[in-house]
Design an enzyme around this catalytic site. Structure first.
Site, PDB file in Angstrom:
ATOM      1  N   ASN A  11       0.868  -1.180   0.000  1.00 11.15           N
ATOM      2  CA  ASN A  11       0.000   0.000   0.000  1.00 11.15           C
ATOM      3  C   ASN A  11       0.905   1.230   0.000  1.00 11.15           C
ATOM      4  O   ASN A  11       1.527   1.538   1.010  1.00 11.15           O
ATOM      5  CB  ASN A  11      -0.884  -0.039   1.258  1.00 11.15           C
ATOM      6  CG  ASN A  11      -1.724   1.218   1.424  1.00 11.15           C
ATOM      7  OD1 ASN A  11      -1.778   2.069   0.531  1.00 11.15           O
ATOM      8  ND2 ASN A  11      -2.385   1.346   2.577  1.00 11.15           N
ATOM      9  N   LYS A  13       0.128   4.274  -0.132  1.00 11.97           N
ATOM     10  CA  LYS A  13      -0.478   5.457   0.521  1.00 11.97           C
ATOM     11  C   LYS A  13      -0.230   6.683  -0.368  1.00 11.97           C
ATOM     12  O   LYS A  13      -0.241   6.550  -1.590  1.00 11.97           O
ATOM     13  CB  LYS A  13       0.077   5.602   1.939  1.00 11.97           C
ATOM     14  CG  LYS A  13      -0.088   4.301   2.745  1.00 11.97           C
ATOM     15  CD  LYS A  13       0.148   4.441   4.213  1.00 11.97           C
ATOM     16  CE  LYS A  13      -0.062   3.083   4.887  1.00 11.97           C
ATOM     17  NZ  LYS A  13       0.079   3.137   6.334  1.00 11.97           N
ATOM     18  N   HIS A  97      -9.414   1.229   5.226  1.00 15.74           N
ATOM     19  CA  HIS A  97      -8.111   1.346   5.895  1.00 15.74           C
ATOM     20  C   HIS A  97      -8.268   2.238   7.131  1.00 15.74           C
ATOM     21  O   HIS A  97      -9.042   3.186   7.122  1.00 15.74           O
ATOM     22  CB  HIS A  97      -7.081   1.946   4.930  1.00 15.74           C
ATOM     23  CG  HIS A  97      -5.690   1.854   5.456  1.00 15.74           C
ATOM     24  ND1 HIS A  97      -5.191   2.765   6.362  1.00 15.74           N
ATOM     25  CD2 HIS A  97      -4.705   0.948   5.234  1.00 15.74           C
ATOM     26  CE1 HIS A  97      -3.945   2.403   6.671  1.00 15.74           C
ATOM     27  NE2 HIS A  97      -3.625   1.314   6.004  1.00 15.74           N
ATOM     28  N   GLU A  99      -6.553   4.537   8.245  1.00 13.46           N
ATOM     29  CA  GLU A  99      -6.339   5.975   7.999  1.00 13.46           C
ATOM     30  C   GLU A  99      -7.592   6.609   7.407  1.00 13.46           C
ATOM     31  O   GLU A  99      -7.887   7.767   7.669  1.00 13.46           O
ATOM     32  CB  GLU A  99      -5.106   6.171   7.092  1.00 13.46           C
ATOM     33  CG  GLU A  99      -3.814   5.913   7.858  1.00 13.46           C
ATOM     34  CD  GLU A  99      -2.670   5.346   7.036  1.00 13.46           C
ATOM     35  OE1 GLU A  99      -2.706   5.423   5.794  1.00 13.46           O
ATOM     36  OE2 GLU A  99      -1.720   4.817   7.660  1.00 13.46           O
ATOM     37  N   GLU A 171      -5.207  -5.082  10.524  1.00 13.64           N
ATOM     38  CA  GLU A 171      -4.159  -4.086  10.755  1.00 13.64           C
ATOM     39  C   GLU A 171      -4.412  -3.402  12.095  1.00 13.64           C
ATOM     40  O   GLU A 171      -5.216  -2.457  12.171  1.00 13.64           O
ATOM     41  CB  GLU A 171      -4.168  -3.036   9.641  1.00 13.64           C
ATOM     42  CG  GLU A 171      -3.886  -3.583   8.267  1.00 13.64           C
ATOM     43  CD  GLU A 171      -3.280  -2.536   7.326  1.00 13.64           C
ATOM     44  OE1 GLU A 171      -2.270  -2.841   6.708  1.00 13.64           O
ATOM     45  OE2 GLU A 171      -3.812  -1.413   7.253  1.00 13.64           O
ATOM     46  N   GLY A 177       2.802   2.015  10.929  1.00 15.08           N
ATOM     47  CA  GLY A 177       3.780   3.094  10.814  1.00 15.08           C
ATOM     48  C   GLY A 177       4.489   3.418  12.120  1.00 15.08           C
ATOM     49  O   GLY A 177       5.179   4.437  12.221  1.00 15.08           O
ATOM     50  N   SER A 217       3.757  -2.389  10.248  1.00 19.11           N
ATOM     51  CA  SER A 217       5.212  -2.458  10.436  1.00 19.11           C
ATOM     52  C   SER A 217       5.815  -3.793  10.002  1.00 19.11           C
ATOM     53  O   SER A 217       6.715  -4.310  10.658  1.00 19.11           O
ATOM     54  CB  SER A 217       5.575  -2.135  11.895  1.00 19.11           C
ATOM     55  OG  SER A 217       5.161  -0.819  12.224  1.00 19.11           O
TER      56      SER A 217
HETATM   57  P1  13P Z   1       3.260   0.238   7.708  1.00 15.52           P
HETATM   58  O1  13P Z   1       3.759  -1.025   7.055  1.00 15.52           O
HETATM   59  O2  13P Z   1       3.996   1.462   7.234  1.00 15.52           O
HETATM   60  O3  13P Z   1       3.170   0.121   9.191  1.00 15.52           O
HETATM   61  O4  13P Z   1       1.748   0.448   7.180  1.00 15.52           O
HETATM   62  C1  13P Z   1       0.852  -0.612   7.253  1.00 15.52           C
HETATM   63  C2  13P Z   1      -0.360  -0.245   6.489  1.00 15.52           C
HETATM   64  O5  13P Z   1      -1.097   0.639   6.889  1.00 15.52           O
HETATM   65  C3  13P Z   1      -0.632  -0.981   5.249  1.00 15.52           C
HETATM   66  O6  13P Z   1      -1.918  -0.720   4.774  1.00 15.52           O
END
Ligand code: 13P
Length: 254
Positions: A11, A13, A97, A99, A171, A177, A217
Site C-alpha cells: 500500500n 499510501k 483502511h 487511515e 491491521e 507506521g 510495520s
Molecule cells: P506500515 O507497514 O507502514 O506500518 O503500514 C501498514 C499499512 O497501513 C498498510 O496498509
C-alpha cells in the site's frame, strides 16, 4: 485441503511519483520472474494507476486502488468510483483502511456500501479491520473487530451467493507506521477469531478459502515469522513496500 496462496501487497499510501514508481515496479517485476509462490499486489495513488498498469505489462503484479466511492457516478467532486478504478486496470481495492476510518471519518456503514459495490463490479475488496491501542488495552480487541466485521460485511452477508474472493486485512492501528509489530502469536489469535467469524457468518468452506492478511510495520526481518502462522495468509505492507529491494525481500520471505 484448500490451499490459500499467500498475497504480499504493498500500500503506497500518498507516496511515489512517475520516476520512482517506474524504478520500483521494475525491481519488483525482476524480483518475481523466477518466484511464483505468492501473489503480489501494489496499490498506488489514483494518479499513478494508469502509469503503473502500463509498467506491469505481462508481469504477475496485481494492481489495486486504495479507496473508491460507493456511488457509481454523480456529483461527488473529488471522488473516484469503482467503474473508474476498474477501467484503469485495478482488480482489487483496499477499503476501510484505518487511515480512512480515523482521518477521513469513514464509518463501517459506508465501508459496507463500498464493499458490496466493489463485489458487484467484480473488483476484489481488501477490507481492513483493526483495533486501536485504547481498545486493545481495555481488552476490547475482539469486540471492536466483531463490530467492524458485522457492519462492514453486512451487505455481503445478505447477498444470496456472495463472492468469497474478498480479502480481509487485520491491521492493528497501534502497529501501523509505528515500528511496533503485533507479535506473531498475537496476530494469529486475531486471525483465528476472524476466520471463526467468517465461518459463523458465511460457512466453513468460505472460512477456509478467505485470505486474511496482516498489516502493521511488516519488514524483511519479521515477515517469515508472521507468515509461519497457519491463519496468516499474507501481508499488507506500507512503508517497506516503497523500496524495491526491501519489498522483494518481503515477497521472497521463504
Ligand atoms: P506500515 O507497514 O507502514 O506500518 O503500514 C501498514 C499499512 O497501513 C498498510 O496498509
Amino acid at each position: 485441503m484448500i490451499e490459500r496462496k499467500p498475497l504480499i501487497a504493498g500500500n503506497w499510501k500518498m507516496n511515489m511519483n512517475v520516476n520512482d514508481s517506474t524504478e520500483l515496479i521494475n525491481i519488483i517485476a525482476n524480483g518475481i520472474v523466477d518466484y511464483d509462490r505468492v501473489d503480489v499486489l501494489v496499490a498506488p495513488p489514483f494518479t499513478l494507476i494508469p502509469h503503473v498498469k502500463q509498467l506491469i505489462g505481462n508481469s504477475r503484479i496485481l494492481l489495486g486502488a486504495q479507496n473508491m466511492h460507493s456511488e457509481i457516478s454523480g456529483a461527488y467532486t473529488g471522488e473516484i468510483s469503482g467503474p473508474m478504478i476498474k477501467e484503469s486496470g485495478c482488480s482489487h481495492v483496499i477499503l476501510g483502511h484505518s487511515e480512512r476510518r480515523s482521518l477521513f471519518k469513514e464509518t463501517s456503514y459506508e465501508i459496507n456500501l463500498k464493499v458490496s459495490v466493489a463485489v458487484k463490479l467484480g473488483i476484489i475488496p481488501i477490507l481492513c479491520v483493526g483495533e486501536s491501542l485504547d481498545q486493545r488495552e481495555a481488552g476490547q480487541t475482539f469486540e471492536a473487530l466483531k463490530d467492524q466485521l458485522d457492519v462492514s460485511l453486512k451487505n455481503l452477508r445478505d447477498m444470496k451467493n456472495p463472492d468469497i474472493s474478498t480479502i480481509i486485512a487485520y491491521e492493528p492501528v497501534w502497529a501501523i507506521g509505528t515500528g511496533k509489530t503485533a507479535a506473531p502469536e498475537q496476530a494469529e489469535e486475531v486471525h483465528q477469531f476472524i476466520r471463526k467469524w467468517i465461518e459463523k457468518n458465511f460457512d466453513s468452506v468460505t472460512a477456509r478459502q478467505v485470505r486474511i492478511l496482516y498489516g502493521g510495520s511488516v519488514k524483511p526481518g519479521n515477515v517469515s515469522e508472521l507468515m509461519s502462522k497457519p491463519d496468516i495468509d499474507g501481508v499488507l505492507v506500507g512503508g517497506a513496500s516503497l523500496k524495491g529491494d526491501t519489498f522483494v525481500q518481503i515477497i521472497r520471505y521463504s
